[in-house]
Motif scaffolding. Structure first.
Motif, short mmCIF file in Angstrom:
data_model
loop_
_atom_site.label_atom_id
_atom_site.label_comp_id
_atom_site.label_asym_id
_atom_site.label_seq_id
_atom_site.Cartn_x
_atom_site.Cartn_y
_atom_site.Cartn_z
N ARG A 144 0.83 -1.21 0.00
CA ARG A 144 0.00 0.00 0.00
C ARG A 144 0.86 1.25 0.00
N ARG A 145 1.96 1.22 0.75
CA ARG A 145 2.86 2.37 0.76
C ARG A 145 3.40 2.63 -0.63
N ASP A 146 3.86 1.57 -1.33
CA ASP A 146 4.40 1.74 -2.66
C ASP A 146 3.34 2.23 -3.64
N TYR A 147 2.11 1.74 -3.48
CA TYR A 147 1.02 2.18 -4.35
C TYR A 147 0.77 3.68 -4.18
N HIS A 148 0.73 4.15 -2.95
CA HIS A 148 0.47 5.58 -2.72
C HIS A 148 1.61 6.44 -3.26
N LEU A 149 2.84 5.97 -3.14
CA LEU A 149 3.97 6.71 -3.72
C LEU A 149 3.83 6.79 -5.24
N ALA A 150 3.48 5.67 -5.85
CA ALA A 150 3.31 5.65 -7.30
C ALA A 150 2.15 6.54 -7.72
#
Length: 285
Positions: free
Chosen positions: A67-73
């Motif tokens: 989820r963290r990586d998704y929000h960064l993307a």
């Protein structure tokens, strides 16, 4: 580096395939049908039915890594002004999780694990921001007379989608364990606790990515469940079948990096619901 984190740096994701495909319906025989209930010397001839339902997720800096990586993307995609297809709230809750379910008794062994990862809509360019949730999993069923196993989700759509039961499905005998003595290597006992209404033995030690605390079910030594088999509790490092020998009811990474395990439900000695453990037939719930 995960595919989504790579998008933060280069706005690129590998294209993914369609979600789960419908599969042929399979109605398993009744638990214990054709089962030889004779037990070898020393084995427990009868033991209570067990149902386990838990969620596993990889954490980074105290939050779900996917989820963290998704929000960064997503933030970077918005900066570019490219078209964005965001995940819905329900999809976001599943992203980066594995759900493990198990129904076992002297005449039944059913294991199901479901995984949700991030991908792109079918046919979307690799540098697009048209996100979708990708689902995969595995379901296995044995009842002493037949057995079957099927892939779920995208892996199932690549095959015929039809899986027939075959003769077999032996349920291995269970043996009582001697009283535990020494602590497992690299772990220290930190007392007892309760998770989902069940007693468990707590341990502190080191997992794959750092320090962890975990609690193993302590009520099953009389029929072969070890409460001192401490170690990394999440698949793929620990295969889901390992829960047939030791059930990790909870796990928490001490420094916010590693595997977290949360048990949603755990019952011992209650009747198992045939509808709950039936062939999922393409279901991704």
């Amino acid at each position: 580096m995960t595919p989504v984190l790579a998008l933060v740096l280069a706005i690129g994701l590998a294209a993914c395939t369609d979600g789960p495909a419908a599969e042929a319906e399979y109605t398993p025989p009744a638990p214990g049908a054709g089962l030889d209930l004779s037990a070898p010397d020393g084995a427990v001839e009868d033991w209570p039915a067990i149902h386990l339902d838990q969620v596993q997720e990889r954490m980074v800096d105290g939050e779900n890594a996917a989820r963290r990586d998704y929000h960064l993307a997503l933030d970077r995609c918005r900066e570019t002004g490219w078209p964005v297809r965001e995940l819905e709230v329900a999809e976001l809750e599943r992203l980066g999780t594995t759900r493990l379910r198990m129904w076992i008794s002297p005449g039944l062994e059913v294991i199901r694990d479901d995984h949700w990862t991030l991908g792109l809509e079918d046919g979307a360019p690799v540098d697009s921001c048209l996100f979708q949730l990708e689902y995969s999993g595995r379901y296995s069923h044995a009842n002493g007379s037949t057995e079957m196993s099927r892939e779920l989700g995208t892996a199932a759509s690549a095959g015929s989608g039809v899986v027939e039961p075959v003769p077999g499905g032996e349920i291995l005998p269970r043996f009582p364990l001697d009283p535990a003595a020494d602590a497992p290597a690299g772990f220290t006992a930190i007392g007892t606790s309760q998770v989902a209404g069940a007693s468990c033995r707590a341990w502190r030690g080191r997992g794959i990515e750092g320090g962890i605390e975990q609690c193993l079910w302590s009520g099953g030594r009389a029929f072969g469940f070890d409460d001192r088999d401490a170690g990394e509790g999440c698949s793929p490092t620990r295969p889901v079948e390992a829960s047939l020998d030791a059930i990790v009811l909870s796990q928490e990474p001490l420094d916010g990096k590693g595997c977290r395990i949360r048990t949603l439900a755990f019952t011992v000695g209650e009747a198992l619901d045939p509808d709950a453990y039936a062939d999922p037939d393409g279901d991704d719930a």
